[in-house]
Scaffold this motif. Structure first.
Motif, PDB file in Angstrom:
ATOM      1  N   HIS A  67      83.622  90.298   2.848  1.00 33.09           N
ATOM      2  CA  HIS A  67      83.664  88.832   2.726  1.00 33.09           C
ATOM      3  C   HIS A  67      84.835  88.351   1.861  1.00 33.09           C
ATOM      4  O   HIS A  67      84.727  87.355   1.153  1.00 33.09           O
ATOM      5  N   TRP A  68      85.944  89.075   1.908  1.00 33.72           N
ATOM      6  CA  TRP A  68      87.116  88.688   1.133  1.00 33.72           C
ATOM      7  C   TRP A  68      87.957  87.654   1.862  1.00 33.72           C
ATOM      8  O   TRP A  68      88.563  86.793   1.229  1.00 33.72           O
ATOM      9  N   LEU A  69      88.024  87.758   3.184  1.00 34.68           N
ATOM     10  CA  LEU A  69      88.906  86.920   3.983  1.00 34.68           C
ATOM     11  C   LEU A  69      88.138  86.293   5.133  1.00 34.68           C
ATOM     12  O   LEU A  69      87.122  86.847   5.582  1.00 34.68           O
ATOM     13  N   PRO A  70      88.598  85.156   5.636  1.00 42.79           N
ATOM     14  CA  PRO A  70      87.924  84.539   6.790  1.00 42.79           C
ATOM     15  C   PRO A  70      88.120  85.344   8.062  1.00 42.79           C
ATOM     16  O   PRO A  70      89.133  86.033   8.225  1.00 42.79           O
ATOM     17  N   VAL A  71      87.153  85.259   8.957  1.00 50.32           N
ATOM     18  CA  VAL A  71      87.211  86.022  10.212  1.00 50.32           C
ATOM     19  C   VAL A  71      88.382  85.556  11.073  1.00 50.32           C
ATOM     20  O   VAL A  71      89.072  86.359  11.694  1.00 50.32           O
ATOM     21  N   GLY A  72      88.607  84.267  11.131  1.00 49.54           N
ATOM     22  CA  GLY A  72      89.680  83.732  11.968  1.00 49.54           C
ATOM     23  C   GLY A  72      90.110  82.372  11.486  1.00 49.54           C
ATOM     24  O   GLY A  72      89.755  81.929  10.383  1.00 49.54           O
ATOM     25  N   GLY A  73      90.865  81.685  12.319  1.00 53.70           N
ATOM     26  CA  GLY A  73      91.369  80.366  11.965  1.00 53.70           C
ATOM     27  C   GLY A  73      92.815  80.406  11.523  1.00 53.70           C
ATOM     28  O   GLY A  73      93.409  81.475  11.368  1.00 53.70           O
ATOM     29  N   SER A  74      93.377  79.208  11.315  1.00 56.15           N
ATOM     30  CA  SER A  74      94.789  79.110  10.923  1.00 56.15           C
ATOM     31  C   SER A  74      95.013  77.947   9.970  1.00 56.15           C
ATOM     32  O   SER A  74      96.082  77.345   9.970  1.00 56.15           O
ATOM     33  N   ASP A  75      93.996  77.622   9.172  1.00 57.29           N
ATOM     34  CA  ASP A  75      94.060  76.430   8.336  1.00 57.29           C
ATOM     35  C   ASP A  75      94.224  76.721   6.843  1.00 57.29           C
ATOM     36  O   ASP A  75      94.133  75.814   6.025  1.00 57.29           O
ATOM     37  N   SER A  76      94.438  77.986   6.462  1.00 59.78           N
ATOM     38  CA  SER A  76      94.578  78.309   5.046  1.00 59.78           C
ATOM     39  C   SER A  76      95.466  79.537   4.874  1.00 59.78           C
ATOM     40  O   SER A  76      95.748  80.258   5.837  1.00 59.78           O
ATOM     41  N   PHE A  77      95.880  79.770   3.617  1.00 63.44           N
ATOM     42  CA  PHE A  77      96.703  80.943   3.335  1.00 63.44           C
ATOM     43  C   PHE A  77      95.919  82.234   3.569  1.00 63.44           C
ATOM     44  O   PHE A  77      96.478  83.226   4.066  1.00 63.44           O
TER      45      PHE A  77
END
Length: 214
Positions: A67-77
């Motif tokens: 749970h360190w990073l989001p699974v997907g998307g393109s809205d954050s660093f």
């Protein structure tokens, strides 16, 4: 969608340079030593692993398990980290081997013996003579390294690569044609910039151009 794709391509490109150049130089300098064998083995593994599989493994460990990073998307660093690392790892493995091969070839040239005979240190010889003479081949390959389609799909990155995959699935021929046109223009522009950069990388080309003008 194009700015998102450019952002991902530039981030992975910079990360690839930061990985491949130091390891490629290290592998060439310590040719047939333990460090060279380790780097070559790891690069061979990196070339063998498909980028979509690496991406899914990163999602499983860093997003689902830790749970360190989001699974997907393109809205954050944080959303940029996994896709850019996935792209850079696959490219770095190839460039490490290529940089090593070019530098080893240059280190066997006669001018290296001349540098050693004049008492030029090993560090200066490598970074001021061998590396600049190796850049032409490497830069030519760098111009062909922009590609993000599959990785964008794996990480649900809102770029033109994922849009193209969706268009192929939905048989949206106009969007597919637009994607091919855009990518063709981008590749032509990047390779034009690479050709222009030759004059700054190789003085012989610059002198040849000046003589031709005269």
């Amino acid at each position: 969608k194009l700015p998102n794709t450019v952002k991902l391509a530039v981030a992975s490109f910079i990360l690839m340079i930061l990985i491949s150049f130091p390891l490629g130089i290290l592998s060439a300098v310590y040719k047939d030593k333990k460090a060279d064998y380790i780097i070559r083995f790891m690069s061979f593994i990196g070339i063998s692993l498909p980028s979509f599989w690496v991406g899914m493994m990163m999602i499983y460990f860093f997003a689902v398990k830790m749970h360190w990073l989001p699974v997907g998307g393109s809205d954050s660093f944080k959303s940029l980290i996994m896709p850019s690392v996935t792209l850079s790892l696959s490219m770095s493995a190839y460039y490490i081997r290529r940089i090593r091969a070019v530098m080893v070839e240059q280190m066997n040239e006669e001018y290296i013996n001349g540098c050693q005979a004049r008492g030029i240190g090993r560090f200066r010889t490598i970074f001021f003579h061998v590396l600049p003479n190796s850049l032409l081949t490497v830069v030519t390959m760098l111009g062909m390294s922009f590609g993000t389609m599959i990785v964008e799909t794996v990480f649900s990155w809102n770029g033109i690569g994922s849009a193209a995959v969706a268009a192929i699935s939905g048989r949206d021929y106009q969007l597919i044609q637009g994607y091919v046109m855009w990518m063709g223009c981008i590749y032509v522009l990047v390779n034009l910039l690479v050709d222009i950069s030759y004059q700054w990388l190789d003085p012989r080309i610059r002198r040849g151009a000046l003589q031709h003008e005269e």
